[in-house]
Design a protein around this motif. Sequence first.
Motif, PDB file in Angstrom:
ATOM      1  N   THR A 149       0.832  -1.207   0.000  1.00 20.09           N
ATOM      2  CA  THR A 149       0.000   0.000   0.000  1.00 20.09           C
ATOM      3  C   THR A 149       0.864   1.253   0.000  1.00 20.09           C
ATOM      4  N   PRO A 150       0.503   2.283  -0.768  1.00 19.44           N
ATOM      5  CA  PRO A 150       1.251   3.539  -0.778  1.00 19.44           C
ATOM      6  C   PRO A 150       1.104   4.258   0.564  1.00 19.44           C
ATOM      7  N   PRO A 151       2.156   4.937   1.027  1.00 23.17           N
ATOM      8  CA  PRO A 151       2.057   5.670   2.303  1.00 23.17           C
ATOM      9  C   PRO A 151       1.049   6.815   2.245  1.00 23.17           C
ATOM     10  N   GLU A 152       0.760   7.330   1.046  1.00 18.46           N
ATOM     11  CA  GLU A 152      -0.228   8.413   0.939  1.00 18.46           C
ATOM     12  C   GLU A 152      -1.623   7.943   1.349  1.00 18.46           C
ATOM     13  N   LEU A 153      -1.864   6.613   1.238  1.00 19.46           N
ATOM     14  CA  LEU A 153      -3.183   6.077   1.599  1.00 19.46           C
ATOM     15  C   LEU A 153      -3.233   5.553   3.026  1.00 19.46           C
ATOM     16  N   GLU A 184      -0.569   6.101   5.351  1.00 21.93           N
ATOM     17  CA  GLU A 184       0.387   6.835   6.173  1.00 21.93           C
ATOM     18  C   GLU A 184       1.563   5.946   6.558  1.00 21.93           C
ATOM     19  N   GLU A 185       1.916   5.879   7.857  1.00 20.75           N
ATOM     20  CA  GLU A 185       3.106   5.132   8.246  1.00 20.75           C
ATOM     21  C   GLU A 185       2.891   3.623   8.259  1.00 20.75           C
ATOM     22  N   VAL A 186       1.646   3.175   8.110  1.00 17.88           N
ATOM     23  CA  VAL A 186       1.363   1.744   8.090  1.00 17.88           C
ATOM     24  C   VAL A 186       1.527   1.235   6.658  1.00 17.88           C
ATOM     25  N   ARG A 187       2.493   0.328   6.443  1.00 15.11           N
ATOM     26  CA  ARG A 187       2.712  -0.250   5.129  1.00 15.11           C
ATOM     27  C   ARG A 187       2.229  -1.692   5.165  1.00 15.11           C
TER      28      ARG A 187
END
Length: 229
Positions: free
Chosen positions: A43-47, A49-52
């Motif tokens: 998942t992109p960090p823009e969607l 945040e810090e959770v990948r």
Amino acid sequence: MFAASAAMAQATKPWPAQPGIYFPQSPPATKWRRSIGAVFTTTPPELTEEVRVSVPAIDFNIQRALGRHLYAVGRIQTQLVQSNLGVGLRWATPITNRLSASVGYDLHGWFGALLIKDVFNSQAYGIETFPNLSVGYRLTRDLQLTVRSEAIIDLYYKSQVGSLAVEYNKRQINGVAFTAVLEQPFYNKTHVSVGIRAAYSNFNWQLWSLYDTFDRDLFYPQLIFGFIL
């Protein structure tokens, strides 16, 4: 003299075709080519945040020859609550003993639903097309590398949360993707596909339920692994 001629003939003799799902070559006549594996999308960090999060999807491919160069392809990716079904055509031809290329056109339909009792009812579906170009190179007799470029074109999208719905059906380029895959023997007569896909697009069907609130392209890296049956 005879030995030199025999060695030269052996060097120029075409290598036998190897099993492959991504390598640009038509399957043997009257035979199906299949693979089963998984695709992991980060998942992109823009969607998030810090959770990948790496989201896995079951990946099943099937191919059938329609002629010497033309063949049909099918693909199913599923995560139970959401799935993507695709069909397409490829036209492939060898350029040299090691180098091959193909052009193709794929049509995909995806759908998903999240139902949480009477609290949350969300669903979405859409249609995308993927014009693509692949170039394959035989690194050795058994190891082959394929590089593919794709355009991602949206044809239809609809999502609904309760009684609220969003829908559009205009054709537009959603993004591009580039794939690099190695295919080689694994064990006994089993072959594997291992690669990466880098998509730069405005939307990814696996993450439809996040409902991003901005309109811009994001980077979606994917890891591909499959057993060729």
